[in-house]
Enzyme design. Structure first.
Site: not given
Length: 250
Positions: A11-12, A62, A154
């Site tokens: 997620g950088g 992914d 979440y």
């Protein structure tokens, strides 16, 4: 001396992940930027290399496709050298409450936020075990500590990450690998951005903080870089809350 091995950051390309990459690079460590957004990962890697004069690698991936993780680790090692750190900042949210939550929404959130985390550690295990001062950081959330009726998947995924951190810290500690989590509060990121556009929401978030503001991604990136460094050499199995005091008065 702080570890010099490279750090993989999922997620950088943006938000907290990008901030973690920046903070780690500022310490002089190489970074491999992984993101579902391949163009974003490449752009982030190039910008970080220019700003901090470190080796970088951008990879579109992914993280739920666990059969591709080993090759991603190999490619990252070839590009930036020995790997000794991981930040799992990739994350997603489904705004489906109980009664509306379907299988697809549940599976997607848990696969990205939770299931991918130990699978990433497993894929990097040999590298981490060989590195001096190896460390792993999972980006959890204060939603793993408190309930939020709007986002049950979440909340479950972030609470699960806290359990995974303790389990992996117990297993990997004897090998010299530390595992911790950071639990951000309300941080100004693309994920939160849509919510902030709703009238009154920003005011409500700011009011919950004893500092009367929301946080910036760099305020998570810096603690992550600290936990990856030898300044945190005796910290493992912990979930560090960085929320501007939201839970202090909850």
């Amino acid at each position: 001396m702080s570890p010099t091995s490279a750090v993989v950051i999922t997620g950088g390309a943006s938000g907290i992940g990008r901030a973690c990459a920046e903070s780690v690079a500022a310490q002089g460590r190489a970074v491999a930027v992984w993101d579902l957004n391949a163009d974003g990962a490449l752009a982030a890697a190039q910008e970080i290399a220019k700003a901090h004069n470190v080796a970088t690698f951008g990879l579109g991936i992914d993280v739920t496709k666990t059969n591709e993780l080993a090759s991603a680790v190999d490619a990252s090692r070839s590009a930036v050298g020995a790997l000794g750190g991981l930040v799992h900042a990739a994350g997603t949210v489904s705004n489906q409450s109980i009664g509306a939550l379907d299988d697809a929404g549940w599976d997607f959130v848990l696969n990205v936020n939770l299931r991918a985390f130990p699978m990433l550690v497993q894929a990097m295990h040999a590298d981490l075990a060989a590195a001096e001062g190896a460390a792993v950081v999972g980006i959890a959330s204060i939603e793993g500590w408190v309930g939020n009726a709007a986002i049950p998947a979440y909340c479950a995924s972030k609470a699960g990450m806290l359990g995974a951190v303790r389990s992996m810290a117990d297993k990997l500690g004897p090998e010299g690998i530390r595992v911790n989590a950071i639990c951000p509060g309300f941080i100004e990121t693309p994920m939160l951005g849509i919510t902030l556009d709703i009238p009154g929401v920003l005011d409500r978030f700011e009011e919950t903080s004893v500092l009367k503001r929301i946080g910036q991604p760099s305020e998570i990136g810096e603690p992550a870089a600290f936990l990856l460094s030898d300044k945190a050499s005796f910290i493992t199995g912990q979930s560090i809350i960085v929320d501007g005091g939201v839970l202090a008065t909850a």
